[in-house]
Structure formats: C-alpha cells, structure tokens
Design a protein around this motif. Structure first.
Motif, PDB file in Angstrom:
ATOM      1  N   ILE A 278      58.948  25.569   1.896  1.00 43.98           N
ATOM      2  CA  ILE A 278      60.428  25.973   2.072  1.00 43.98           C
ATOM      3  C   ILE A 278      60.204  27.265   3.368  1.00 43.98           C
ATOM      4  N   ARG A 279      59.096  27.128   4.094  1.00 52.30           N
ATOM      5  CA  ARG A 279      58.914  27.790   5.043  1.00 52.30           C
ATOM      6  C   ARG A 279      60.202  27.969   6.105  1.00 52.30           C
ATOM      7  N   CYS A 280      60.791  28.823   6.662  1.00 48.65           N
ATOM      8  CA  CYS A 280      61.873  29.026   7.729  1.00 48.65           C
ATOM      9  C   CYS A 280      63.102  28.138   7.225  1.00 48.65           C
ATOM     10  N   SER A 281      63.090  27.969   5.987  1.00 45.86           N
ATOM     11  CA  SER A 281      64.320  27.098   5.589  1.00 45.86           C
ATOM     12  C   SER A 281      65.515  27.993   4.852  1.00 45.86           C
ATOM     13  N   ASN A 282      66.472  27.583   4.440  1.00 45.22           N
ATOM     14  CA  ASN A 282      67.822  28.257   4.040  1.00 45.22           C
ATOM     15  C   ASN A 282      67.355  28.973   2.557  1.00 45.22           C
ATOM     16  N   TYR A 283      66.092  28.360   1.881  1.00 46.75           N
ATOM     17  CA  TYR A 283      65.813  28.913   0.943  1.00 46.75           C
ATOM     18  C   TYR A 283      65.229  30.317   0.912  1.00 46.75           C
ATOM     19  N   GLN A 284      64.905  30.662   2.246  1.00 51.99           N
ATOM     20  CA  GLN A 284      64.449  32.029   2.577  1.00 51.99           C
ATOM     21  C   GLN A 284      65.351  33.073   3.142  1.00 51.99           C
ATOM     22  N   GLU A 285      64.949  34.135   3.221  1.00 46.67           N
ATOM     23  CA  GLU A 285      65.833  35.391   3.832  1.00 46.67           C
ATOM     24  C   GLU A 285      66.613  34.671   5.167  1.00 46.67           C
ATOM     25  N   ARG A 286      67.488  35.206   5.775  1.00 43.49           N
ATOM     26  CA  ARG A 286      68.192  34.902   6.874  1.00 43.49           C
ATOM     27  C   ARG A 286      67.263  35.210   7.918  1.00 43.49           C
ATOM     28  N   SER A 287      66.718  36.331   8.043  1.00 43.74           N
ATOM     29  CA  SER A 287      66.117  36.575   9.334  1.00 43.74           C
ATOM     30  C   SER A 287      64.681  35.465   9.518  1.00 43.74           C
ATOM     31  N   VAL A 288      64.342  34.534   8.732  1.00 42.44           N
ATOM     32  CA  VAL A 288      63.361  33.642   9.305  1.00 42.44           C
ATOM     33  C   VAL A 288      63.765  32.232   8.982  1.00 42.44           C
ATOM     34  N   GLN A 289      65.320  32.013   8.477  1.00 38.14           N
ATOM     35  CA  GLN A 289      65.790  30.795   8.605  1.00 38.14           C
ATOM     36  C   GLN A 289      65.860  29.982   9.847  1.00 38.14           C
ATOM     37  N   ALA A 290      65.288  28.936  10.059  1.00 41.86           N
ATOM     38  CA  ALA A 290      65.238  28.186  11.574  1.00 41.86           C
ATOM     39  C   ALA A 290      66.217  27.111  11.548  1.00 41.86           C
ATOM     40  N   SER A 291      66.490  26.598  10.592  1.00 42.21           N
ATOM     41  CA  SER A 291      67.287  25.190  10.607  1.00 42.21           C
ATOM     42  C   SER A 291      68.477  25.077  11.876  1.00 42.21           C
ATOM     43  N   VAL A 292      68.837  26.108  11.880  1.00 46.15           N
ATOM     44  CA  VAL A 292      70.009  26.121  12.939  1.00 46.15           C
ATOM     45  C   VAL A 292      69.346  26.257  14.394  1.00 46.15           C
ATOM     46  N   THR A 293      67.920  26.901  14.502  1.00 45.02           N
ATOM     47  CA  THR A 293      67.337  27.109  15.716  1.00 45.02           C
ATOM     48  C   THR A 293      66.825  25.641  16.069  1.00 45.02           C
ATOM     49  N   LEU A 294      66.324  25.072  15.171  1.00 44.37           N
ATOM     50  CA  LEU A 294      65.613  23.848  15.465  1.00 44.37           C
ATOM     51  C   LEU A 294      66.729  22.678  15.711  1.00 44.37           C
ATOM     52  N   GLU A 295      67.962  22.844  15.204  1.00 37.15           N
ATOM     53  CA  GLU A 295      68.869  21.977  15.553  1.00 37.15           C
ATOM     54  C   GLU A 295      69.251  22.125  16.934  1.00 37.15           C
ATOM     55  N   GLU A 296      69.349  23.372  17.445  1.00 39.37           N
ATOM     56  CA  GLU A 296      69.799  23.789  19.015  1.00 39.37           C
ATOM     57  C   GLU A 296      68.514  23.335  19.825  1.00 39.37           C
ATOM     58  N   LEU A 297      67.437  23.495  19.201  1.00 38.53           N
ATOM     59  CA  LEU A 297      66.317  23.022  20.207  1.00 38.53           C
ATOM     60  C   LEU A 297      66.303  21.626  20.342  1.00 38.53           C
ATOM     61  N   ARG A 298      66.262  20.907  19.185  1.00 35.08           N
ATOM     62  CA  ARG A 298      66.281  19.285  19.542  1.00 35.08           C
ATOM     63  C   ARG A 298      67.477  18.830  20.182  1.00 35.08           C
ATOM     64  N   SER A 299      68.566  19.360  19.886  1.00 35.54           N
ATOM     65  CA  SER A 299      69.512  19.026  20.865  1.00 35.54           C
ATOM     66  C   SER A 299      69.777  18.935  22.265  1.00 35.54           C
ATOM     67  N   ARG A 300      69.144  20.097  22.767  1.00 35.02           N
ATOM     68  CA  ARG A 300      69.149  20.537  24.052  1.00 35.02           C
ATOM     69  C   ARG A 300      68.160  19.719  24.618  1.00 35.02           C
ATOM     70  N   ARG A 301      66.960  19.395  24.133  1.00 36.02           N
ATOM     71  CA  ARG A 301      65.888  18.687  24.401  1.00 36.02           C
ATOM     72  C   ARG A 301      66.235  17.299  24.896  1.00 36.02           C
ATOM     73  N   ILE A 302      67.260  16.613  23.975  1.00 40.34           N
ATOM     74  CA  ILE A 302      67.940  15.451  24.298  1.00 40.34           C
ATOM     75  C   ILE A 302      68.515  15.515  25.411  1.00 40.34           C
ATOM     76  N   GLU A 303      69.447  16.586  25.564  1.00 34.99           N
ATOM     77  CA  GLU A 303      70.451  16.745  26.523  1.00 34.99           C
ATOM     78  C   GLU A 303      69.623  16.996  28.100  1.00 34.99           C
ATOM     79  N   GLN A 304      68.514  17.547  27.911  1.00 37.01           N
ATOM     80  CA  GLN A 304      67.550  17.810  29.195  1.00 37.01           C
ATOM     81  C   GLN A 304      67.174  16.515  29.687  1.00 37.01           C
ATOM     82  N   ALA A 305      66.820  15.486  28.570  1.00 36.48           N
ATOM     83  CA  ALA A 305      66.263  14.243  28.854  1.00 36.48           C
ATOM     84  C   ALA A 305      67.060  13.252  29.719  1.00 36.48           C
ATOM     85  N   LYS A 306      68.448  13.445  29.216  1.00 34.69           N
ATOM     86  CA  LYS A 306      69.436  12.661  29.592  1.00 34.69           C
ATOM     87  C   LYS A 306      69.728  12.899  30.983  1.00 34.69           C
TER      88      LYS A 306
END
Length: 732
Positions: A278-306
């Motif tokens: 559950i590290r970096c997940s929404n089960y943890q406190e907001r300051s270490v939640q990374a779900s949105v961060t990784l979604e933004e990261l993977r989305s921009r990587r795909i956009e950059q490749a395009k």
C-alpha cells in the motif's frame, strides 16, 4: 537491471530525467580548485590509477566541477566547426574530454558503494547529477546531431564500421531527444520533459517518505528463532547482541524479503506485506499518495512519445531494445506465460497440501508463499545454509577465476600496485594469453565483505559493478572497474563463507564485468556495455550464472573450509533441482510485472483497471483487496526502467539460449575452450559495435528461442525440441 549503477552506459533519451533540454548553454557552479587540476586529474597517480589513499570529497567535487565545465566548453567550441570530418574533428575530441570526467565520476561511485563515510549519499548524488548533465549535453547538441546525420547519409565519406556505429548512436539519441523536431514542437517537447522531471521528483519524494516512515519492532524471541544469524544482526537494534532483541523490521528489500521467508507468525507476515503493497497508495495519508502523480507521469510520457511519431511510450522504447518491437516482446511473454501458468497451478496446489500436513488450515495467500516455499524447499532438498562451510570465498574465487581463464584464454593475477579504499580490497590484472603477458589488458578492484552501514546496500544479496575507465584508443586507456559486494566477513581463522545466493550474485556480476573488461572496441561510446541495448546488458550476467548448476563447476568452487572434503553429491543434486522449485510462480511474477509495465506505458486506461485485468492472466492466487502494488512500482516511476522492466527476463532468455550451445557439446574441455573463445569474440568483445541481435546470430547461427529458458528453469512444457517447434524463434 539495473540505473542501474551496474556499469550501464549513460544514454540520454526521454527516459533520462537528468537531461537538460535547453541547447543554448549551461550554468555550472564551480568550486575553487588548485592549480594542479588544470594539468592533470588530481585523483590519479602517475601510473593513472586512482589515488584512493588521499582522495577526499572535496577533491572529487573540485575535479568533477572543472571537468564538467571543460567538457561543456569543449562541446560549445566544437559546435562552431564547419569541417565535414565529423569523426576526427568532433567526436574524437569529445571522447578525449569525456574520459577524465568518466574516471572522476567512477571513483566517486566506487567510494559511494564501497565506503559511504568517504562518500555520503548526498555528496555522491551531487557529483552524479553534475556528471550526468554534462555528459548528456553531447546528445542534446543540435549542430552535432545534424553533422552526424549528414555524415551518415554522405556516401562519399569513408567510415569504418565502428565509426559508423558511433555516429548511429549520436543520431539515435539525438532523435529520441527531439532534435528532429521543428522549433515550435521542440518547445512543447521540452515542456513535456520538464513536467516529467517534476513528477518523477514528486513521486520519488513520496516513495522515500512512505518507505522511511514504516517500521515494526519485534520483542518475541520465538518469532526470530529460525532467522539466520547474519539476518538477525541486520535487524537487531543492538547488532552486538543479535539474539537478545528487540528487532526492527523495515520495508528495505534486504530486510523485507528474508522476513517474509522466515517469519512463522502469519499475522506479522500479512502486516508487513500489507505495509509494502500500500506504499504511496490512497490507503496512506495524503502527503505520500502517488496515484494521481503516476497517472500524470505515464500520460505525459505517452504524449511525449507521440510528439516523436510513436504510438506510445512503450513503442518508442523499442528503439533501444534488442526485442525490436512490441509484437516480438508480447509473443515472448505469452509463450512463457502459457507454459508457466499451468505449472504454477500445480505448484500452489502442492504447496497448499504441504502446509496442511504441518497444521496449516487455511488457503494459501500471497504473504504465505515465501514462508511455506522455504519450508517446502528445505523438506525436499538440503537447507542451502548448511552448505556455506563448503563455499569459502577464496575457494569460490579460485574456481571462478580458473573457469574464466579456461573459457576465455586470459590470466587473472593479483597485484599490490594499486591504492585501495579499505584494507579488505584486492586489485587484479587481467592478461590476454593470446597477446602480451607483460601488459595487462584490463584491471579490477574487488571489495567483497559487508561493513555494516559503511557500504551501500539494497537487496539481501547485492553486488555492484562500478566503471572507472573505459577502453579508448584516443585516451590510451584500458578498462578499469570496481566490484563491490556484501559477503560475510571472515572471523578470526574462519574465512568468509558464502550462501548460494551470494555465489549467484558473484557469478552474475563477474559476467557483467567481463563484458566491460574484455572488450576490444576502441571507442568508449560503443565499447563494453556502451550502446548495448537495455534488454541485452544482463545477458552475460545470466550466462555466467548458468554454469553454477553444472556438477563440475560446483566441485571446482567448493571445499569444506576445515576438513577440505568435497561438496557432497546430495548437495550438488539439490542445487540443480532447487532451481525449479516454484519456478512457474516466480517466472509468472516477472512476466506479469513486465506486461504491466508495458501496458502502463502504452495505454491511457486507469492503472487499477489494467492491474485487475492482467493479474488473473498470470496468477493462480486472487488479487488481494488492498494490493495496490502499482503505486510502489518505483523502478518504472522514479528509476530508469519505464517500459523496460522486461529487460532482465529477456536477457535471461537470451543467456539460456547461448548457454545451451555449451550444453550441446556436453563436457569437453577443448570444445568448451573453442566455444568460449567464440563467446569472447562476440558477446564479450564487440560491445555495442553491433546490434545485440546480430551478435547473437554470429554466435548461435539463428534467432533466439524461449525454450532454453524453460528447460533451464525445469518448467515442463509441451513444446518440441525441433527448430520449427522450439516455441517461437523470434525474428529480430
């Protein structure tokens, strides 16, 4: 695979978040340096070996500061040249300016791994980032990119094969850095990159915080009664009294993994497993939640490749991979999965039955696999910890060196001429028996023993290969590396005794090192592991490990440290058979993570949906409700392995196929020598001067097949052994 700090080349592509996107100059804060630095590298003695006895952090920082400025200024001055002789007028001066920088960086890296009191993490990362930025700049130079591209396309310019390959590297890296884009698109590309850099840093900070904040203290001695002594020392709050307790469990891999194997308390295992997934997940406190961060990261990587004309980030990554294309890669994953999954079903059923005979009255869950797997393995085979007395380090090294010398016609000789950073460090010369027996062709340091917190450590059994010098004709340099391990130190008259995992690491890292040490390519940009595809850099690691399962090799590297008795036949038989224990489950796990990584970087579907769809394809056990492991998949979010996690399993497959050539001739020393020289002249010699697929065909005479890996792992399958039915011959 690891970046792996495992002597990998530095390739500046979109994957490298330390790249500076601007091409109009760089700002580097330069510390004050002495007059001598302008004349020579202050970290080297007159014989060009590192002066480890007198090296300080200040010297490293001063040297790297001046060398990076010199390198960047050299690059700027070269950009003004109009000569069409790109190789001699541009690339050779760049290599000449790069080599001192590489050495200083390699020295700092060696100290970071080998003695953190001399090179703390913060200081090393400062040097690492400065060196990476400077070296990366040569792949971000638009004038240099255009000149290399024109030279490649100009048929009137005479180039050797190696020179053409160096130019190809510059063009490929420049293309992947957006240098083909028009100015407007390049600005968007740069904005993408800056966004990706910020998200990687954001994720890394959350991951490190989430990992550091968790610990569990154990006071009950019954919980740790089966724990190995070395492990107890690493978790005891007072290491001087490992059996007294209490003991602290953290989420560091070298703590977590053995705990899951040895802890008899199921509730504690579940607790630690849960904290891990559950590290970096929404089960943890907001300051270490990374779900949105990784979604933004993977989305921009795909956009950059395009922007570069690719369908997605995973497709773009195939440009630097031996696999060549996603179709090849998915075919490999499916061939292995379809064979391994039915085996996994039988393994889990057998494991459940085994546990039930020992008063386990529930279904096997994910946090039970490591514990009951160890129990079952020890009931079927000899406990590997009981073999340690037969594997003293000097005996293992002697056997390993003799095997390397026999296979590749070299001689490894210890030398006392080098400065060392600790009294336990050894220094060796390598001589080519095909040539001079006076001048060594390469050298290496060996720092074998654990030294508490003084050494960097990640996995339970870890080893590092640090490049200090590359082979280069222009710099008149021969390869120099450091190999650093965390093996048990000798105690009194008792030598360092290795576990089988230790020996696996030793053989793997020597395989990795040999590809750097025995290269014959004269340009550092393509020598050794430079410009070797990411999914091919571990081939020699796994190739060397494969020898460990041969009875003659086990006999060669073993002898009881007191009685001098040979390793018992039942132990040799156990080692061979133990490789196949839970092999279906372990293989499926690596295949799943590889497929997951590729899907995350090729699809814009939410990560939870991808995870839930792929899990049942690879696992018999259901996905647990709180299992959100995507959030802590750090090697693809903050490491260098986005859309490249598959690289180790691909390398292992290729290595198994290569090793089969030696198995086919059985044990014949003369034929092994002949085949060993062919391996040296291809995989160890050619570096990145040819694509790995071409090197494979030079050695094997055909394209690779996954069948050898399945055979090596003892995973039974329905594939036949003739060439048309060996699974799939991947057309590369």
């Amino acid at each position: 695979m690891a970046v792996s700090f495992l002597s990998k080349r530095i390739a500046l592509t979109q994957r490298n978040f330390l790249k500076i996107p601007k091409r109009n100059g760089y700002i580097v804060l330069l510390p004050e340096i002495g007059e001598e630095s302008s004349e020579k590298n202050p970290l080297l003695k007159d014989d060009n070996l590192p002066e480890f006895n007198t090296i300080t952090i200040e010297k490293c920082i001063a040297a790297i500061g001046k060398q990076t400025v010199d390198f960047e200024e050299k690059l700027k001055s070269l950009e003004k040249i109009t000569s069409k002789d790109v190789f001699n007028e541009w690339l050779l001066p760049i290599e000449d300016a790069y080599l001192p920088l590489e050495t200083t960086w390699g020295i700092a890296k060696t100290l970071y791994f080998g003695n953190q009191s001399l090179m703390p993490t913060k200081c090393y990362m400062s040097i690492h980032e400065r060196a990476t930025r400077a070296i990366a700049s040569k792949f971000g130079s638009a004038p240099l990119f255009r000149a290399c591209k024109e030279a490649l396309e100009n048929k009137d310019i005479k180039l050797t094969h190696s020179q053409r390959r160096v130019l190809t590297k510059y063009v490929l890296e420049g293309t992947l850095n957006g240098l083909n884009l028009q100015e407007k698109e390049f600005k968007k590309y740069s904005a993408d990159l800056n966004f990706i850099i910020s998200k990687i840093k954001e994720y890394k900070a959350k991951y490190e915080s989430s990992t550091a904040v968790y610990s569990m203290v154990i006071y009950n001695k019954h919980v740790v009664e089966d724990f190995p002594e070395d492990y107890l020392k690493s978790i005891a709050i007072d290491p001087r009294q490992p059996y007294m307790g209490p003991w602290k469990i953290t989420l560091k891999p070298y703590i977590l993994q053995p705990f899951m194997e040895y802890c008899p308390n199921r509730e504690l295992r579940e607790t630690i497993w849960d904290a891990d997934v559950i590290r970096c997940s929404n089960y943890q406190e907001r300051s270490v939640q990374a779900s949105v961060t990784l979604e933004e990261l993977r989305s921009r990587r795909i956009e950059q490749a395009k922007r570069l004309g690719f369908k997605n980030y995973a497709e773009m990554n195939m440009k630097t991979k031996m696999a060549g294309n996603l179709e090849n890669l998915y075919n490999m994953l499916e061939v292995l999965r379809s064979t391994a999954l039915p085996i996994q079903e039988k393994e889990i059923a057998n494991l459940t039955e085994f546990a039930k005979t020992r008063d386990f009255n529930d279904i096997i869950r994910v946090w039970d696999i490591a514990f009951w797997g160890r129990k079952q393995r020890h009931s079927m085979y000899i406990d590997e910890n009981k073999w340690k007395e037969y594997f003293p380090l000097p005996t293992v090294l002697s056997g390993l060196f003799k095997h390397i010398e026999t296979l590749f016609n070299v001689k490894i000789v210890e030398s006392k001429k080098a400065d060392i950073w600790h009294k336990d460090v050894w220094f060796f010369d390598i001589f080519d028996l095909n040539g001079s027996n006076v001048a060594p062709i390469a050298n290496f340091y060996l720092d074998p023993y654990a030294r508490g917190t003084e050494k960097f450590r990640k996995e339970q059994a870890s080893g590092w290969v640090s490049t200090i010098k590359s082979k280069s004709k222009v710099g008149n340099s021969t390869p120099l590396i450091a190999m650093i391990f965390n093996f048990p130190p000798p105690i009194g008259d008792k030598p360092s005794l290795l576990s089988f995992k230790d020996i696996q690491i030793l053989f793997q890292k020597f395989g990795h090192a040999l590809q750097h040490l025995l290269t014959t390519i004269e340009y550092s940009d393509i020598a050794g592991l430079s410009f070797v595809e990411w999914d091919a850099v571990f081939i020699c690691d796994f190739f060397m490990e494969n020898w460990l399962y041969e009875p003659f090799m086990l006999q060669k590297i073993s002898e009881h440290y007191e009685t001098k008795e040979p390793l018992p036949a039942e132990a040799i038989d156990s080692i061979k058979k133990m490789r196949s224990h839970l092999a279906g489950y372990k293989l499926c796990k690596e295949l799943y993570l590889s497929h997951l990584d590729l899907e995350l970087h090729s699809s814009e579907t939410f990560w939870v949906t991808i995870m839930k769809r792929l899990w049942p394809k690879y696992f018999v056990l259901p996905l647990e409700k709180r299992d959100v492991h995507v959030c802590n998949f750090d090697v693809i979010w903050s490491g260098n392995w986005a859309a490249a996690y598959f690289s180790k399993i691909w390398s292992e497959m290729i290595a198994a196929d290569l090793y089969t050539a030696f198995q086919e001739i059985k044990f014949d020393e003369s034929q092994h020598k002949e085949l060993g020289m062919r391996f040296r002249n291809t995989f160890l010699s050619l570096g990145g001067s040819y694509p790995a697929a071409e090197v494979f065909r030079q050695f094997r005479g055909r394209d690779p097949s996954p069948q050898a890996l399945l055979d090596n792992l003892g995973v039974n399958n329905n594939l036949k052994n003739n060439e048309t039915d060996r699974g799939i011959l991947f057309r590369l």
